[in-house]
Write an enzyme that holds these catalytic residues in place. Sequence first.
Site, PDB file in Angstrom:
ATOM      1  N   GLN A   1       6.477 -13.410  13.475  1.00 47.16           N
ATOM      2  CA  GLN A   1       5.938 -14.400  12.537  1.00 47.16           C
ATOM      3  C   GLN A   1       4.467 -14.116  12.259  1.00 47.16           C
ATOM      4  OE1 GLN A   1       7.649 -17.537  15.392  1.00 47.16           O
ATOM      5  NE2 GLN A   1       7.513 -18.666  13.490  1.00 47.16           N
TER       6      GLN A   1
ATOM      7  N   CYS B   1      -0.069  -5.071 -10.883  1.00 44.82           N
ATOM      8  CA  CYS B   1       0.631  -3.782 -10.876  1.00 44.82           C
ATOM      9  C   CYS B   1       1.279  -3.461  -9.536  1.00 44.82           C
ATOM     10  CB  CYS B   1      -0.311  -2.653 -11.292  1.00 44.82           C
ATOM     11  SG  CYS B   1      -1.496  -2.147 -10.010  1.00 44.82           S
TER      12      CYS B   1
ATOM     13  N   CYS C   1      -8.315  -4.927  -8.685  1.00 48.26           N
ATOM     14  CA  CYS C   1      -7.630  -3.634  -8.730  1.00 48.26           C
ATOM     15  C   CYS C   1      -8.232  -2.760  -9.835  1.00 48.26           C
ATOM     16  CB  CYS C   1      -6.141  -3.877  -8.995  1.00 48.26           C
ATOM     17  SG  CYS C   1      -5.139  -2.378  -9.107  1.00 48.26           S
TER      18      CYS C   1
ATOM     19  N   CYS D   1      -2.205  -5.509  -5.563  1.00 41.64           N
ATOM     20  CA  CYS D   1      -2.542  -6.074  -6.867  1.00 41.64           C
ATOM     21  C   CYS D   1      -1.458  -7.049  -7.313  1.00 41.64           C
ATOM     22  CB  CYS D   1      -2.696  -4.962  -7.898  1.00 41.64           C
ATOM     23  SG  CYS D   1      -3.046  -5.583  -9.570  1.00 41.64           S
TER      24      CYS D   1
ATOM     25  N   HIS E   1       6.322 -12.710   7.599  1.00 43.55           N
ATOM     26  CA  HIS E   1       5.291 -13.309   6.749  1.00 43.55           C
ATOM     27  C   HIS E   1       4.335 -12.279   6.154  1.00 43.55           C
ATOM     28  CE1 HIS E   1       6.298 -17.511   7.879  1.00 43.55           C
ATOM     29  NE2 HIS E   1       6.663 -16.955   9.010  1.00 43.55           N
TER      30      HIS E   1
END
Length: 232
Positions: A91, A120, A136, A117, A109
Amino acid sequence: MMDSNYTVILTGAGMSTESGLPDFRSAGKGLWTKKDPSQIASTEALNKNVEEFFQFYRHRVLGLNQAKPHKGHEILAKWEKQGLIKSIITQNIDGFHTEGGSQNVIELHGTMKKVHCQDCGKEYGNEKYANEEFMCECGGKLRPSVVLFGEMLPEDALIQAAEESEKADLFIVLGSSLTVTPANQFPIIAKQNGAKLVIINMEPTDFDIYADLVVNDRKIGEVLKEIDEDLS
């Protein structure tokens, strides 16, 4: 454990705190005392309150990058190499199992070790956040590669975790209070499929009644070290 053919581990926050890493809620110290992390660490914040989102996660990245895996992470990696454990379901988002040498890690998680990004999908190391670089090359916003509030857990990780739990003949919980679904269902899946269940957690959990062995009030690293010495 030597008698088990398929041992699966589930780790929670108690595994991370022994590396000196605060759990999620204690990110509310200092800078975030009057803020609810669930409001900042959300998809809504990423879209509507982006500067606060960036600074919150930069704060967390800086804290993470000052910590490192502890002896317990290394022992689990060693056991995997020896064939004693098959997989780790975690977790935690610190990436310490992988950094500690484990190969078959299912991160429910996601991980704070990477950012990507929003537009993209290009991945970068988290040093981007540490250096306050939040955009980005394509102009999109960079975000940590973790599950935010308002997002679903990755389906492939959930399916893989369920499959591993079904295969287990020994399922060991390390440092999870087992209060969060769906992670707390994996020990039950294992138990229903005939596995022995061991829960090692500082505090008792609501699932202790299903366990074959419960260990409380002990540091995980110390317990794993003792087991490892017995196996040697």
